[in-house]
Scaffold this active site. Structure first.
Site, PDB file in Angstrom:
ATOM      1  N   LYS A  58     -94.607 -25.458 -62.518  1.00 15.26           N
ATOM      2  CA  LYS A  58     -94.861 -26.798 -63.042  1.00 15.26           C
ATOM      3  C   LYS A  58     -93.731 -27.178 -63.966  1.00 15.26           C
ATOM      4  O   LYS A  58     -93.119 -26.314 -64.596  1.00 15.26           O
ATOM      5  CB  LYS A  58     -96.176 -26.808 -63.828  1.00 15.26           C
ATOM      6  N   LYS A  93     -94.272 -23.705 -56.297  1.00 14.57           N
ATOM      7  CA  LYS A  93     -94.526 -25.128 -56.050  1.00 14.57           C
ATOM      8  C   LYS A  93     -95.334 -25.746 -57.162  1.00 14.57           C
ATOM      9  O   LYS A  93     -96.230 -25.098 -57.729  1.00 14.57           O
ATOM     10  CB  LYS A  93     -95.312 -25.230 -54.728  1.00 14.57           C
ATOM     11  N   HIS A 134     -95.012 -14.593 -56.039  1.00 11.14           N
ATOM     12  CA  HIS A 134     -95.485 -13.673 -54.993  1.00 11.14           C
ATOM     13  C   HIS A 134     -95.297 -14.294 -53.616  1.00 11.14           C
ATOM     14  O   HIS A 134     -95.240 -13.598 -52.618  1.00 11.14           O
ATOM     15  CB  HIS A 134     -96.941 -13.247 -55.234  1.00 11.14           C
TER      16      HIS A 134
HETATM   17  N1  GLU Z   1     -98.865 -32.350 -59.144  1.00 12.39           N
HETATM   18  C1  GLU Z   1     -99.778 -32.043 -58.083  1.00 12.39           C
HETATM   19  C2  GLU Z   1    -100.740 -30.955 -58.526  1.00 12.39           C
HETATM   20  O1  GLU Z   1    -100.974 -30.758 -59.681  1.00 12.39           O
HETATM   21  C3  GLU Z   1     -99.068 -31.766 -56.769  1.00 12.39           C
HETATM   22  C4  GLU Z   1     -98.204 -30.561 -56.721  1.00 12.39           C
HETATM   23  C5  GLU Z   1     -97.364 -30.434 -55.457  1.00 12.39           C
HETATM   24  O2  GLU Z   1     -97.553 -31.220 -54.540  1.00 12.39           O
HETATM   25  O3  GLU Z   1     -96.529 -29.531 -55.428  1.00 12.39           O
HETATM   26  O4  GLU Z   1    -101.354 -30.301 -57.737  1.00 12.39           O
END
Ligand code: GLU
Length: 469
Positions: free
Chosen positions: A104, A68, A63
Site C-alpha cells: 500500500k 499489490k 510471498h
Molecule cells: N485500493 C484498493 C483496495 O484497497 C484496490 C487495490 C488494487 O486494486 O490493487 O483494495
C-alpha cells in the site's frame, strides 16, 4: 476498552485467527510483520515556490509477486496506517485467491488544494521515486487507485514508468486502475462496489447465515444505511437499489445526512452531490448534520464505505444494524469488533467484501501482460454458436425462440461480461471458503476470523513450500 492504532487493530484481529490454528509462532510472526517500508521526501515547484512532499510505500508480504495495493492521496495519513492497509492487502489477496503479495502507498497531500496541472508533476515525481527505489514495476510492485486517486493518477503513473523503462514490454502492467484507453479494463471503476453487491448476494444465498443475523429472505426490501457516497459507496448502493430491490434509507456524507424511509434514488442523489459538493439541500429526503447518530439508526445492513476507524468502542454499543458490511478498509476497530460480536451483530469483513477492486485489478494486470483484450478471440465464435443453437431449437420444435432469449443466447461475452463473471465467481468461492472454514473449526465463530484463517493458512503454506531463510 481503549482504541488501538489501526495497525495494532489489524494485528489483533489476525492474532485472533492465529489462536484458532496450529501455526508455529515464528511462522506467524513472519507472516504478520511488514517486510519493508519506503519513505520518500521530494520537492516540487508549485506556484513559484518549492513544496516538499512526503510519501510511503509499504510492502507487507512478497510471498507472491507482484505485491499489490492502492496508493492514497490524503491530508492525514501516516506510516502506521499505510502498513495496516498493506497487511490487509496481503490477507485480501490470499482470501480471494489472487496470486499477489500485499502493499500500500500514500502521499501526504490534500488533492483538493491543487489544480490538475499541479497534481500531475507531483504524481509523476512520486512515481519516479518509487520506481527508482524498486518499489514499482509490473513484476514486483503494482499500485492502483485508493482514496483521493483514480484513473487520472494511474495514467500518469503508468506513463512515467513507461518513459523510465521503455524496454519493459509489460510497462502497462506496472499500474492498474488505468483509463480504458490507456490499458485499463472495463469494469474496474465499478469493481469494488460491484464486489460489495456480489458479496452481499452470496451472503443472502446462505439461509443459515441470514437467520443468524436475525433476518430472513433475500436482499429485496432490506433497509440499508450507507456511509460515504464516493466511488465504492456510490456503485455499491446504486447496484443494490437498482438490481436487488434494496432500500437505502440514509446516506451519510461529509456535510451531513440525507434520509428517506421510502428509499433514496442513488443515481439522482449522486449527481446532486457531485454538482453541489455535498448532499445538503437534496430535495427528495430530509437533511440533518448528525452523521454519528445516523450510523446508529435502525436498519438491516449498515455499509461503511468511507474510511477506517468509524465504528469504535464508543458507538458500537448503540449500533442497531443487524449486519455491518465493510465496504471500506478497517471501518470497525478491534475493540468495536468484539463488542459487536458479543451482541450478535454480523460483520462481513473488509478483506473479503471490498476485494472487488483488487480482483479486477488482477484481471487488468493479466490482460496487460497477455497483450490481448479478453474476449477478442472467442466473442464472435460464441455469438455464432449461440445463433446456431436458437436456429436448431426453432427447427426442431417448430416454435420461435422469444426475442429476449434469442439475444441472450446469441450474445458473445465481451470484456465487461467476462470481468463481471470472473468477479462474481471469485466473490462466491471466497465466501463459501470462509463459511466452510467456520463450519469445520468450532473455535471460529465469526466471518472475519474465518477469512483471516483461510488467508493465513494459504500464506503459511507458501512460506513452508519454499522454506524461507
Ligand atoms: N485500493 C484498493 C483496495 O484497497 C484496490 C487495490 C488494487 O486494486 O490493487 O483494495
Amino acid at each position: 476498552m481503549g482504541e488501538l492504532s489501526f495497525r495494532e487493530s489489524v494485528n489483533r484481529m489476525v492474532d485472533r485467527a492465529i489462536t484458532t490454528m496450529d501455526l508455529e509462532p515464528g511462522l506467524a510472526s513472519a507472516i504478520k510483520g511488514c517486510n519493508s517500508v519506503l519513505q520518500v521526501r521530494f520537492p516540487v515547484l508549485i506556484r513559484d515556490k518549492i513544496e516538499v512532499f512526503t510519501g510511503w510505500r509499504a510492502v507487507h508480504s512478497t510471498h507472491r509477486l507482484p505485491a499489490k495495493g492502492g496508493i492514497r492521496f490524503a491530508p492525514t495519513v501516516a506510516q502506521d496506517e499505510v502498513e495496516a492497509l498493506a497487511a490487509l492487502m496481503t490477507y485480501k489477496c490470499a482470501i480471494m485467491d489472487i496470486p499477489f503479495g500485499g502493499s500500500k502507498g500514500a502521499l501526504l497531500i490534500d488533492p483538493r488544494k491543487y489544480t490538475r496541472d499541479e497534481m500531475q508533476p507531483i504524481t509523476r515525481r512520486f512515481t519516479l521515486e518509487l520506481a527508482r527505489k524498486q518499489f514499482l514495476s509490473p513484476a514486483t510492485n503494482v499500485p492502483a487507485p485508493d482514496m483521493g486517486t483514480g484513473q487520472r493518477e494511474m495514467a500518469w503513473m503508468a506513463d512515467t514508468y513507461k518513459n523510465l523503462c521503455p524496454e519493459d514490454i509489460n510497462y502497462l502492467a506496472s499500474v492498474t486502475g488505468k483509463p480504458v484507453q490507456h490499458g485499463g479494463i472495463h469494469g474496474r471503476v465499478e469493481a469494488t462496489g460491484r464486489g460489495v453487491q456480489y458479496g452481499l448476494r452470496e451472503f443472502f444465498r446462505h439461509t443459515g447465515a441470514v437467520t443468524a443475523a436475525g433476518l430472513s429472505g433475500d436482499l429485496d426490501g432490506k433497509r440499508v444505511i450507507i456511509q460515504g457516497l464516493g466511488n465504492v459507496g456510490y456503485h455499491a448502493s446504486k447496484f443494490l437499489t437498482e438490481e436487488d430491490g434494496v432500500k437505502v434509507i440514509a446516506v451519510i456524507e461529509h456535510d451531513g445526512v440525507i434520509a428517506n424511509p421510502k428509499g433514496l434514488l442513488i443515481e439522482e442523489l449522486y449527481r446532486y452531490k457531485v454538482a453541489n459538493k455535498g448532499v445538503k439541500g437534496y430535495p427528495d429526503g430530509t437533511f440533518h448534520n448528525d452523521s454519528a447518530a445516523a450510523l446508529e439508526m435502525e436498519c438491516d445492513v449498515l455499509i461503511p464505505a468511507a474510511m477506517e476507524g468509524q465504528i469504535t468502542a464508543d458507538n458500537a454499543p448503540r449500533i442497531q444494524a443487524k449486519i455491518i458490511a465493510e465496504a471500506a478498509n478497517g471501518p470497525v476497530t478491534y475493540a468495536a469488533d468484539k463488542l459487536l460480536r458479543d451482541r450478535g451483530v454480523v460483520i462481513i469483513p473488509d478483506a473479503f467484501l471490498n476485494a472487488g477492486g483488487v480482483v479486477v485489478s488482477y484481471f487488468e494486470w493479466v490482460q496487460n501482460i497477455s497483450h490481448i483484450r479478453f474476449g477478442r478471440l472467442q466473442r464472435r465464435l460464441d455469438e455464432g454458436r449461440g445463433n446456431y443453437y436458437t436456429t436448431a431449437l426453432e427447427e426442431l420444435t417448430g416454435k420461435a425462440v422469444p426475442e429476449k432469449l434469442r439475444s441472450w443466447i446469441g450474445h458473445g461475452a465481451d470484456e465487461l461480461d467476462l470481468v463481471r463473471s470472473g468477479l462474481d465467481d471469485t466473490m462466491r468461492l471466497a465466501f463459501q471458503e470462509m463459511l466452510a472454514r467456520r463450519e469445520e473449526n468450532p473455535k471460529i465463530k465469526d466471518l472475519r476470523t474465518a477469512a483471516f484463517s483461510v488467508a493465513i493458512e494459504k500464506i503459511a503454506q507458501s512460506y513452508i513450500d519454499v522454506s524461507p531463510y
